[in-house]
Design a protein around this motif. Structure first.
Motif, mmCIF file in Angstrom:
data_model
loop_
_atom_site.group_PDB
_atom_site.id
_atom_site.type_symbol
_atom_site.label_atom_id
_atom_site.label_comp_id
_atom_site.label_asym_id
_atom_site.label_seq_id
_atom_site.Cartn_x
_atom_site.Cartn_y
_atom_site.Cartn_z
ATOM 1 N N GLY A 119 52.361 38.038 39.222
ATOM 2 C CA GLY A 119 51.129 38.802 39.296
ATOM 3 C C GLY A 119 49.998 37.914 39.785
ATOM 4 N N LEU A 120 49.205 38.431 40.709
ATOM 5 C CA LEU A 120 48.042 37.712 41.231
ATOM 6 C C LEU A 120 46.795 38.510 40.855
ATOM 7 C CD1 LEU A 120 46.742 35.487 43.013
ATOM 8 C CD2 LEU A 120 47.144 36.966 44.975
ATOM 9 N N LEU A 121 45.982 37.934 40.004
ATOM 10 C CA LEU A 121 44.784 38.609 39.522
ATOM 11 C C LEU A 121 43.557 37.959 40.153
ATOM 12 C CD1 LEU A 121 43.731 40.780 37.556
ATOM 13 C CD2 LEU A 121 43.688 39.013 35.776
ATOM 14 N N ALA A 122 42.734 38.759 40.830
ATOM 15 C CA ALA A 122 41.558 38.244 41.531
ATOM 16 C C ALA A 122 40.331 39.065 41.167
ATOM 17 C CB ALA A 122 41.774 38.266 43.042
ATOM 18 N N THR A 123 39.162 38.456 41.325
ATOM 19 C CA THR A 123 37.911 39.181 41.095
ATOM 20 C C THR A 123 37.043 39.240 42.352
ATOM 21 O OG1 THR A 123 36.739 37.189 40.321
ATOM 22 C CG2 THR A 123 37.895 38.505 38.666
ATOM 23 N N LEU A 124 37.429 38.499 43.374
ATOM 24 C CA LEU A 124 36.669 38.468 44.622
ATOM 25 C C LEU A 124 37.595 38.865 45.768
ATOM 26 C CD1 LEU A 124 33.830 37.735 45.709
ATOM 27 C CD2 LEU A 124 34.676 35.407 46.076
ATOM 28 N N CYS A 153 39.842 42.892 40.518
ATOM 29 C CA CYS A 153 38.866 43.398 39.542
ATOM 30 C C CYS A 153 37.463 42.982 39.985
ATOM 31 C CB CYS A 153 39.162 42.860 38.149
ATOM 32 S SG CYS A 153 40.769 43.333 37.472
ATOM 33 N N ARG A 154 36.888 43.737 40.892
ATOM 34 C CA ARG A 154 35.564 43.387 41.431
ATOM 35 C C ARG A 154 34.500 43.333 40.337
ATOM 36 N NH1 ARG A 154 37.754 47.071 45.008
ATOM 37 N NH2 ARG A 154 38.032 46.365 47.173
ATOM 38 N N GLU A 155 34.583 44.258 39.384
ATOM 39 C CA GLU A 155 33.556 44.343 38.349
ATOM 40 C C GLU A 155 33.506 43.071 37.504
ATOM 41 O OE1 GLU A 155 36.100 46.370 38.689
ATOM 42 O OE2 GLU A 155 35.308 48.330 39.317
ATOM 43 N N ALA A 156 34.625 42.386 37.381
ATOM 44 C CA ALA A 156 34.654 41.158 36.585
ATOM 45 C C ALA A 156 33.827 40.062 37.253
ATOM 46 C CB ALA A 156 36.098 40.695 36.384
ATOM 47 N N PHE A 157 33.932 39.947 38.581
ATOM 48 C CA PHE A 157 33.150 38.931 39.281
ATOM 49 C C PHE A 157 31.661 39.239 39.206
ATOM 50 C CE2 PHE A 157 31.153 36.980 43.018
ATOM 51 C CZ PHE A 157 31.582 35.673 42.861
ATOM 52 N N GLU A 158 31.330 40.502 39.315
ATOM 53 C CA GLU A 158 29.927 40.904 39.205
ATOM 54 C C GLU A 158 29.373 40.530 37.828
ATOM 55 O OE1 GLU A 158 30.077 45.057 40.045
ATOM 56 O OE2 GLU A 158 30.581 44.779 42.165
ATOM 57 N N CYS A 185 55.084 36.165 35.302
ATOM 58 C CA CYS A 185 53.928 35.325 35.027
ATOM 59 C C CYS A 185 52.762 35.818 35.872
ATOM 60 C CB CYS A 185 54.215 33.847 35.299
ATOM 61 S SG CYS A 185 54.580 33.474 37.034
ATOM 62 N N ILE A 186 51.572 35.324 35.562
ATOM 63 C CA ILE A 186 50.360 35.756 36.265
ATOM 64 C C ILE A 186 49.542 34.532 36.649
ATOM 65 C CG2 ILE A 186 48.178 37.040 36.023
ATOM 66 C CD1 ILE A 186 49.641 38.805 33.939
ATOM 67 N N VAL A 187 48.966 34.558 37.851
ATOM 68 C CA VAL A 187 48.020 33.518 38.265
ATOM 69 C C VAL A 187 46.642 34.146 38.416
ATOM 70 C CG1 VAL A 187 49.717 32.040 39.391
ATOM 71 C CG2 VAL A 187 48.611 33.830 40.715
ATOM 72 N N MET A 188 45.623 33.395 37.993
ATOM 73 C CA MET A 188 44.245 33.847 38.141
ATOM 74 C C MET A 188 43.658 33.176 39.377
ATOM 75 S SD MET A 188 42.833 34.286 34.247
ATOM 76 C CE MET A 188 43.015 32.595 33.686
ATOM 77 N N ALA A 189 43.291 33.981 40.364
ATOM 78 C CA ALA A 189 43.072 33.489 41.714
ATOM 79 C C ALA A 189 41.837 32.617 41.908
ATOM 80 C CB ALA A 189 43.012 34.670 42.698
ATOM 81 N N GLN A 190 40.878 32.648 41.004
ATOM 82 C CA GLN A 190 39.671 31.852 41.201
ATOM 83 C C GLN A 190 39.401 30.957 39.999
ATOM 84 O OE1 GLN A 190 39.277 35.749 42.776
ATOM 85 N NE2 GLN A 190 37.243 35.420 41.936
ATOM 86 N N LEU A 191 38.785 29.822 40.286
ATOM 87 C CA LEU A 191 38.457 28.868 39.234
ATOM 88 C C LEU A 191 37.542 29.487 38.187
ATOM 89 C CD1 LEU A 191 38.527 25.960 38.150
ATOM 90 C CD2 LEU A 191 36.601 25.445 39.647
ATOM 91 N N SER A 192 36.634 30.363 38.607
ATOM 92 C CA SER A 192 35.712 31.000 37.658
ATOM 93 C C SER A 192 36.454 31.789 36.588
ATOM 94 C CB SER A 192 34.731 31.921 38.396
ATOM 95 O OG SER A 192 35.424 32.942 39.097
#
Length: 227
Positions: A119-124, A153-158, A185-192
């Motif tokens: 799974g690839l989870l991104a906010t941007l 998940c755009r709302e998470a980055f906002e 498994c899941i990776v979170m795509a951004q350092l934030s």
């Protein structure tokens, strides 16, 4: 652990957001290392303006220029903290005489080693194509066939951008619970997104963040024990 008090790490940021996001990991894994931050917020601004999957060529040129600046300043190693234009690290390596690491690469390698359904989870949105590419490269180099499920998940980055970490974490936790049902498994795509790590003690599948995996690799490279 080896004494790294005489080592200097140069970090290139495309947004000031990553400076704060990585501070806990620097303190944990590189407390003795001298850090030189070089940040240009126009890189992320222009990456976002160009749209997902498009990186302005001038941003690649900027990264090479900044890498040269840090090399001339005497750093021992360079870290690219941006996920969106991670390809910049690959382009710059033949032009720079010191090691260059990219924050997400170790995370992708660990995910590939864990399972085949990732799974690839991104906010941007602009991060998605580059993160998928890096995950595919890690799989290909490991000789593994993978399937990936990407969730944005755009709302998470906002929420993160306006300092609402609680909302950021809630949105991502809900997404992880759903994604875990169909992945190994899941990776979170951004350092934030590493801000979520303390909340993920009992997830059904491993959830990797680039803060932990990235700085473990950086330390290994500075010690001479990692590539």
């Amino acid at each position: 652990m080896n004494d790294l008090s005489k080592k200097t790490l140069g970090i290139i940021h495309a947004s000031h957001i990553t400076i704060n996001a990585m501070a806990p990991y620097i303190q944990t894994y590189l407390p003795q290392v001298q850090i030189m931050h070089l940040c240009d917020d126009t890189i992320q601004r222009d990456n976002i303006a160009a749209g997902a999957g498009v990186i302005p060529k001038r941003n690649y040129s900027k990264f090479v220029e900044y890498a040269h600046n840090l090399e001339e300043a005497g750093v021992d190693m360079i870290l690219l903290a941006c996920s969106t234009f991670n390809y910049a690290a690959e382009l710059a390596r033949p032009l720079i005489d010191i090691p260059i690491a990219q924050i997400d690469r170790p995370m992708m390698e660990q995910a590939v080693a864990t399972g085949s359904r990732i799974g690839l989870l991104a906010t941007l949105e602009t991060t998605v194509p580059s993160s998928e590419r890096l995950l595919d490269i890690a799989a290909r180099e490991a000789g593994k066939e993978i399937t990936r499920k990407t969730v944005l998940c755009r709302e998470a980055f906002e929420a993160y951008s306006r300092g609402d970490i609680e909302t950021h974490n809630r949105i991502l936790t809900e997404a992880i619970d759903a994604l875990a049902k169909e992945t190994d498994c899941i990776v979170m795509a951004q350092l934030s997104m590493s801000a979520l790590a303390p909340c993920l003690k009992d997830t059904p599948v491993p959830v990797y963040n680039s803060g932990e995996t990235g700085f473990i690799r950086v330390r290994q490279m500075l010690e001479g024990t990692g590539r």
